[in-house]
Design an enzyme around this catalytic site. Sequence first.
Site, mmCIF file in Angstrom:
data_model
loop_
_atom_site.group_PDB
_atom_site.id
_atom_site.type_symbol
_atom_site.label_atom_id
_atom_site.label_comp_id
_atom_site.label_asym_id
_atom_site.label_seq_id
_atom_site.Cartn_x
_atom_site.Cartn_y
_atom_site.Cartn_z
ATOM 1 N N ASN A 1 0.866 -1.176 0.000
ATOM 2 C CA ASN A 1 0.000 0.000 0.000
ATOM 3 C C ASN A 1 0.903 1.226 0.000
ATOM 4 O O ASN A 1 1.465 1.586 1.033
ATOM 5 C CB ASN A 1 -0.896 -0.026 1.250
ATOM 6 C CG ASN A 1 -1.764 1.208 1.354
ATOM 7 O OD1 ASN A 1 -1.815 2.027 0.438
ATOM 8 N ND2 ASN A 1 -2.453 1.352 2.487
ATOM 9 N N TRP A 2 1.034 1.821 -1.169
ATOM 10 C CA TRP A 2 1.961 2.962 -1.289
ATOM 11 C C TRP A 2 1.388 4.234 -0.678
ATOM 12 O O TRP A 2 2.084 5.249 -0.576
ATOM 13 C CB TRP A 2 2.287 3.218 -2.769
ATOM 14 C CG TRP A 2 3.126 2.154 -3.418
ATOM 15 C CD1 TRP A 2 3.555 0.968 -2.871
ATOM 16 C CD2 TRP A 2 3.654 2.179 -4.757
ATOM 17 N NE1 TRP A 2 4.303 0.261 -3.778
ATOM 18 C CE2 TRP A 2 4.380 0.976 -4.942
ATOM 19 C CE3 TRP A 2 3.584 3.080 -5.807
ATOM 20 C CZ2 TRP A 2 5.020 0.667 -6.150
ATOM 21 C CZ3 TRP A 2 4.219 2.777 -7.008
ATOM 22 C CH2 TRP A 2 4.939 1.580 -7.172
ATOM 23 N N LYS A 3 0.117 4.214 -0.328
ATOM 24 C CA LYS A 3 -0.555 5.408 0.217
ATOM 25 C C LYS A 3 -0.321 6.595 -0.729
ATOM 26 O O LYS A 3 -0.316 6.383 -1.938
ATOM 27 C CB LYS A 3 -0.089 5.658 1.660
ATOM 28 C CG LYS A 3 -0.232 4.382 2.498
ATOM 29 C CD LYS A 3 -0.063 4.575 3.973
ATOM 30 C CE LYS A 3 -0.231 3.232 4.679
ATOM 31 N NZ LYS A 3 -0.138 3.332 6.130
ATOM 32 N N HIS B 1 -9.453 1.003 5.143
ATOM 33 C CA HIS B 1 -8.172 1.238 5.825
ATOM 34 C C HIS B 1 -8.396 2.205 6.997
ATOM 35 O O HIS B 1 -9.203 3.130 6.899
ATOM 36 C CB HIS B 1 -7.156 1.818 4.836
ATOM 37 C CG HIS B 1 -5.763 1.811 5.370
ATOM 38 N ND1 HIS B 1 -5.321 2.751 6.275
ATOM 39 C CD2 HIS B 1 -4.736 0.964 5.169
ATOM 40 C CE1 HIS B 1 -4.060 2.480 6.585
ATOM 41 N NE2 HIS B 1 -3.684 1.399 5.932
ATOM 42 N N GLU C 1 -6.763 4.640 8.007
ATOM 43 C CA GLU C 1 -6.559 6.059 7.668
ATOM 44 C C GLU C 1 -7.809 6.637 7.008
ATOM 45 O O GLU C 1 -8.133 7.801 7.204
ATOM 46 C CB GLU C 1 -5.328 6.209 6.757
ATOM 47 C CG GLU C 1 -4.044 6.014 7.542
ATOM 48 C CD GLU C 1 -2.878 5.481 6.732
ATOM 49 O OE1 GLU C 1 -2.920 5.507 5.491
ATOM 50 O OE2 GLU C 1 -1.914 5.009 7.368
ATOM 51 N N GLU D 1 -4.926 -5.008 10.626
ATOM 52 C CA GLU D 1 -3.945 -3.954 10.819
ATOM 53 C C GLU D 1 -4.235 -3.229 12.132
ATOM 54 O O GLU D 1 -5.065 -2.302 12.157
ATOM 55 C CB GLU D 1 -4.023 -2.939 9.667
ATOM 56 C CG GLU D 1 -3.754 -3.527 8.300
ATOM 57 C CD GLU D 1 -3.231 -2.473 7.327
ATOM 58 O OE1 GLU D 1 -2.178 -2.717 6.740
ATOM 59 O OE2 GLU D 1 -3.858 -1.412 7.189
ATOM 60 N N GLY E 1 2.609 2.426 10.763
ATOM 61 C CA GLY E 1 3.524 3.552 10.598
ATOM 62 C C GLY E 1 4.239 3.956 11.869
ATOM 63 O O GLY E 1 4.872 5.007 11.922
ATOM 64 N N SER F 1 3.778 -1.983 10.397
ATOM 65 C CA SER F 1 5.227 -2.028 10.612
ATOM 66 C C SER F 1 5.822 -3.398 10.288
ATOM 67 O O SER F 1 6.762 -3.854 10.961
ATOM 68 C CB SER F 1 5.581 -1.597 12.040
ATOM 69 O OG SER F 1 5.134 -0.272 12.263
ATOM 70 N N GLY G 1 3.038 -1.068 4.265
ATOM 71 C CA GLY G 1 3.034 0.366 3.974
ATOM 72 C C GLY G 1 4.447 0.845 3.675
ATOM 73 O O GLY G 1 4.971 0.664 2.571
ATOM 74 N N GLY G 2 5.094 1.442 4.680
ATOM 75 C CA GLY G 2 6.412 2.058 4.499
ATOM 76 C C GLY G 2 7.428 1.180 3.774
ATOM 77 O O GLY G 2 8.121 1.646 2.856
HETATM 78 P P1 13P Z 1 3.189 0.443 7.690
HETATM 79 O O1 13P Z 1 3.723 -0.835 7.091
HETATM 80 O O2 13P Z 1 3.905 1.667 7.198
HETATM 81 O O3 13P Z 1 3.073 0.365 9.167
HETATM 82 O O4 13P Z 1 1.688 0.628 7.114
HETATM 83 C C1 13P Z 1 0.814 -0.450 7.172
HETATM 84 C C2 13P Z 1 -0.384 -0.095 6.402
HETATM 85 O O5 13P Z 1 -1.110 0.805 6.755
HETATM 86 C C3 13P Z 1 -0.656 -0.846 5.174
HETATM 87 O O6 13P Z 1 -1.946 -0.617 4.716
#
Ligand code: 13P
Length: 248
Positions: free
Chosen positions: A9-11, A93, A95, A165, A171, A210, A231-232
Amino acid sequence: MARKIVAGNWKMNKLADEAQDLFNDVLKGADKLNCEIVICPPALYLQGFNNISKTDVNVGAQNVSAYVKGAYTGEFSAEMLRSLSIPYCIVGHSERRSLFGETDSEINEKIKNLLFNHISPIFCCGETLDQREIGIEKDVVKDQIIKALEGLKSSQIGSIVIAYEPVWAIGTGVTASTEQAQEMHAYIRKVLLEKYGEIAFEIPLLYGGSCKPSNARELFACKDIDGGLIGGASLEAASFLSIANSFS
Ligand code: 13P
């Protein structure tokens, strides 16, 4: 047994040329993996990437409208994703829930629209730190799942992917321990089994929060963890591919 998936997920990251380079690097490195990869870039890049994706490297949207069609400026529909042959879409998600006020009933609508258009939802669920500290994390996750999947038939459930998640791990650099993650995944499997029967064993349950090269192997070795939503660490090809290479 559920298939193995590692999704990125590149956001809201990567300009067009950076995104193209990253996607190309993932494609190059994905040949020898024993899992499916799903890249979820910003929506603007979906069509271009989907045209050059290949077997076992798919693309997914990060969001979709809850509406079907019409005067909803800025939105795009599940049917539009289908018209571009996009196979996956992240829904719910944390967010989107916390920053954009997405509700359980909107999430339910989105999932229904996606399934109607033969797109697999990657449905996200997970508790906040406060909820875990007072011991209601399982109730919260069960409630999210029941509301998100309300009205679906067992025959539709097989197309869904669920990502657990925990909000406190997204994050933050704090990963759920393998025990915490496996315990929740086993619980999610049980909830699905009770409601939908044996198809529960076919539903990929991904861990997100993470997840990185240093902890992926241990997480993916757990019985009910079928991969990750990253994510990251998905923003660099090397770390993402290393995670995707973490199945024993
Ligand atoms: P991180 O891997 O950056 O914690 O993000 C997870 C995420 O929100 C994937 O959708």
